[in-house]
Write an enzyme that holds these catalytic residues in place. Sequence first.
Site, PDB file in Angstrom:
ATOM      1  N   PHE A 169       0.850  -1.185   0.000  1.00 25.76           N
ATOM      2  CA  PHE A 169       0.000   0.000   0.000  1.00 25.76           C
ATOM      3  C   PHE A 169       0.893   1.244   0.000  1.00 25.76           C
ATOM      4  O   PHE A 169       1.853   1.322   0.768  1.00 25.76           O
ATOM      5  CB  PHE A 169      -0.914  -0.023   1.227  1.00 25.76           C
ATOM      6  CG  PHE A 169      -2.010   0.994   1.175  1.00 25.76           C
ATOM      7  CD1 PHE A 169      -3.105   0.813   0.345  1.00 25.76           C
ATOM      8  CD2 PHE A 169      -1.942   2.147   1.939  1.00 25.76           C
ATOM      9  CE1 PHE A 169      -4.117   1.758   0.295  1.00 25.76           C
ATOM     10  CE2 PHE A 169      -2.950   3.099   1.889  1.00 25.76           C
ATOM     11  CZ  PHE A 169      -4.042   2.895   1.056  1.00 25.76           C
ATOM     12  N   ASP A 171       1.029  -4.614   8.914  1.00 27.05           N
ATOM     13  CA  ASP A 171      -0.118  -3.738   8.670  1.00 27.05           C
ATOM     14  C   ASP A 171      -1.334  -4.635   8.434  1.00 27.05           C
ATOM     15  O   ASP A 171      -1.373  -5.407   7.473  1.00 27.05           O
ATOM     16  CB  ASP A 171       0.172  -2.843   7.448  1.00 27.05           C
ATOM     17  CG  ASP A 171      -0.904  -1.795   7.226  1.00 27.05           C
ATOM     18  OD1 ASP A 171      -2.058  -2.034   7.637  1.00 27.05           O
ATOM     19  OD2 ASP A 171      -0.599  -0.748   6.615  1.00 27.05           O
ATOM     20  N   TYR A 179     -11.661   1.666   9.853  1.00 28.24           N
ATOM     21  CA  TYR A 179     -12.833   2.073   9.061  1.00 28.24           C
ATOM     22  C   TYR A 179     -13.157   1.115   7.919  1.00 28.24           C
ATOM     23  O   TYR A 179     -14.084   1.350   7.163  1.00 28.24           O
ATOM     24  CB  TYR A 179     -12.688   3.513   8.539  1.00 28.24           C
ATOM     25  CG  TYR A 179     -11.400   3.811   7.798  1.00 28.24           C
ATOM     26  CD1 TYR A 179     -11.195   3.369   6.507  1.00 28.24           C
ATOM     27  CD2 TYR A 179     -10.387   4.561   8.400  1.00 28.24           C
ATOM     28  CE1 TYR A 179     -10.021   3.645   5.835  1.00 28.24           C
ATOM     29  CE2 TYR A 179      -9.212   4.839   7.752  1.00 28.24           C
ATOM     30  CZ  TYR A 179      -9.026   4.373   6.460  1.00 28.24           C
ATOM     31  OH  TYR A 179      -7.853   4.647   5.800  1.00 28.24           O
ATOM     32  N   LYS A 180     -12.370   0.042   7.781  1.00 26.37           N
ATOM     33  CA  LYS A 180     -12.649  -0.941   6.722  1.00 26.37           C
ATOM     34  C   LYS A 180     -13.561  -2.021   7.287  1.00 26.37           C
ATOM     35  O   LYS A 180     -14.709  -1.731   7.622  1.00 26.37           O
ATOM     36  CB  LYS A 180     -11.334  -1.462   6.161  1.00 26.37           C
ATOM     37  CG  LYS A 180     -10.570  -0.336   5.445  1.00 26.37           C
ATOM     38  CD  LYS A 180      -9.184  -0.692   4.991  1.00 26.37           C
ATOM     39  CE  LYS A 180      -8.552   0.526   4.298  1.00 26.37           C
ATOM     40  NZ  LYS A 180      -7.107   0.379   4.095  1.00 26.37           N
ATOM     41  N   ARG A 187     -12.198  -4.273  -7.953  1.00 24.20           N
ATOM     42  CA  ARG A 187     -12.161  -4.938  -6.642  1.00 24.20           C
ATOM     43  C   ARG A 187     -13.556  -5.136  -6.073  1.00 24.20           C
ATOM     44  O   ARG A 187     -14.359  -4.210  -6.040  1.00 24.20           O
ATOM     45  CB  ARG A 187     -11.444  -4.035  -5.627  1.00 24.20           C
ATOM     46  CG  ARG A 187     -10.008  -4.137  -5.534  1.00 24.20           C
ATOM     47  CD  ARG A 187      -9.404  -3.518  -4.281  1.00 24.20           C
ATOM     48  NE  ARG A 187     -10.070  -2.373  -3.659  1.00 24.20           N
ATOM     49  CZ  ARG A 187      -9.623  -1.784  -2.551  1.00 24.20           C
ATOM     50  NH1 ARG A 187      -8.549  -2.225  -1.942  1.00 24.20           N
ATOM     51  NH2 ARG A 187     -10.256  -0.746  -2.042  1.00 24.20           N
TER      52      ARG A 187
HETATM   53  C1  LIG Z   1      -6.330   1.504   4.191  1.00 19.67           C
HETATM   54  C2  LIG Z   1      -4.897   1.289   4.474  1.00 19.67           C
HETATM   55  C3  LIG Z   1      -4.164   2.254   5.169  1.00 19.67           C
HETATM   56  C4  LIG Z   1      -4.832   3.539   5.557  1.00 19.67           C
HETATM   57  O1  LIG Z   1      -3.991   4.464   6.130  1.00 19.67           O
HETATM   58  P1  LIG Z   1      -4.605   5.842   6.627  1.00 19.67           P
HETATM   59  O2  LIG Z   1      -3.513   6.462   7.375  1.00 19.67           O
HETATM   60  O3  LIG Z   1      -5.815   5.522   7.443  1.00 19.67           O
HETATM   61  O4  LIG Z   1      -5.028   6.623   5.434  1.00 19.67           O
HETATM   62  C5  LIG Z   1      -2.846   1.978   5.467  1.00 19.67           C
HETATM   63  N1  LIG Z   1      -2.268   0.821   5.075  1.00 19.67           N
HETATM   64  C6  LIG Z   1      -2.953  -0.114   4.398  1.00 19.67           C
HETATM   65  C7  LIG Z   1      -2.286  -1.382   3.996  1.00 19.67           C
HETATM   66  C8  LIG Z   1      -4.285   0.103   4.062  1.00 19.67           C
HETATM   67  O5  LIG Z   1      -4.956  -0.816   3.374  1.00 19.67           O
END
Ligand SMILES: *Cc1c(COP(=O)(O)O)cnc(C)c1O
Length: 410
Positions: A124, A195, A220-221, A369
């Site tokens: 990511f 992560d 939030y996911k 997706r």
């Molecule tokens: C969604 C996601 C994030 C989100 O990071 P934010 O700081 O909340 O924007 C980080 N890492 C991964 C792998 C994600 O999927």
Amino acid sequence: MDRAACERLDRACPLAPLRERFSLPEGVLYFNGNSLGALPKTAAADIDRVVREEWGQGLVESWLDADWFFLPRKAGDAIAPLIGASAGEVIVADSTSVNLFKLAASLLRHGKRRRRIVTERGNFPTDVYILEGLVDLFDERFELVLAEPATIAGSIDDDTALVLLTHVNFRTGAMHDMAAITAHCRAHRVPVIWDLSHSAGAVPLALNRWGVEYAVGCTYKFLNGGPGAPAYIYLARDVIPAHRPVVTGWFSHANQFGFEDSYRPTDSLEKCLVGTPPILSLRAVLHGVACFAGVEIDDVVRKSRGLSGLLIRLVDERLARHGFVLASPREPEGRGSQVSFRHPEGYAVSRALRAAGVVTDFRSPDILRFGIAPLYIRHVDVWDAVDALVQVMATESWRAYAAAPPDPVT
Ligand SMILES: *Cc1c(COP(=O)(O)O)cnc(C)c1O
């Protein structure tokens, strides 16, 4: 397989009643719970109460009277069982990006004199950008290695200072063997940060049992905490005492309300806090996580694999000639709770699906997706979504979106 068979699967599904815990819009098939989870029914009234009563009437006294002060820990303890952690090992604070910075900076600053930071090519973006920023901050003392997914273990050796990996890949849904990679890192005495943003609430996680020491993740996911909800940090009990924060704010001080002139870290996991927590969002996190109350994560995983297997099978059967290529691992054990397809017109197809009431998303360069949130997605939803996709391809309704510049959010 037909729609009636999907209805039978839904009637037999032990998790089917959980959909009632969410407020979902009529006529929408929501396959983006891996991006923004749905609204828990209990959240809106409670946020309203926080605003009108606790803030409006209780004012500053609500820090204690309404337990605001203890919310980061309370929310963390609620998340802990979903990731295989114990009480006192998870705390909610800041964003995932900021927490990655906080942990990685501390481990690099106070770690061994080693040179390489290993992450995965295609990770990511925020994870990679944070590491690039740290390489710069530490004046190029470290070198960033973007390993290919298959060669990660081989890239970790006695000159590795830090490993940062995302458990489930955001594009493909490919899932790492967290236990095996963690054991490999520990054998080389390399700290590894996981992560969990695309994992928690959707795939099996046993952080304590797998020997994981450091992790971060997003609420939030699949955890349904609401837009911009704060993220969490996990530190294994054993590493909390020696952990030295580098972003040292007043919320992590040993004597916060002593207002001392100089910083001293607290002993507990609160040392990962920095400043004042976002109370409205934190309260929403409690409601999001509470949607898992009484739910066996094994049942969630079983349903996730059933739904994603069904989606893959239906697309294979009905859409192969339209050029969709499965980008996710075919075997369920290697996959998170999403199914991705490559298609040259992936963006236009995702917009046409939205126009037909099916919410998916697009990830550049060519990934369509489908997020599978097992708490509220039904087997008939998968059937109907594939039906809609067949229509989009048969009528070529995607062509209306192919020439337009992409939306700022895809
Ligand atoms: C969604 C996601 C994030 C989100 O990071 P934010 O700081 O909340 O924007 C980080 N890492 C991964 C792998 C994600 O999927």
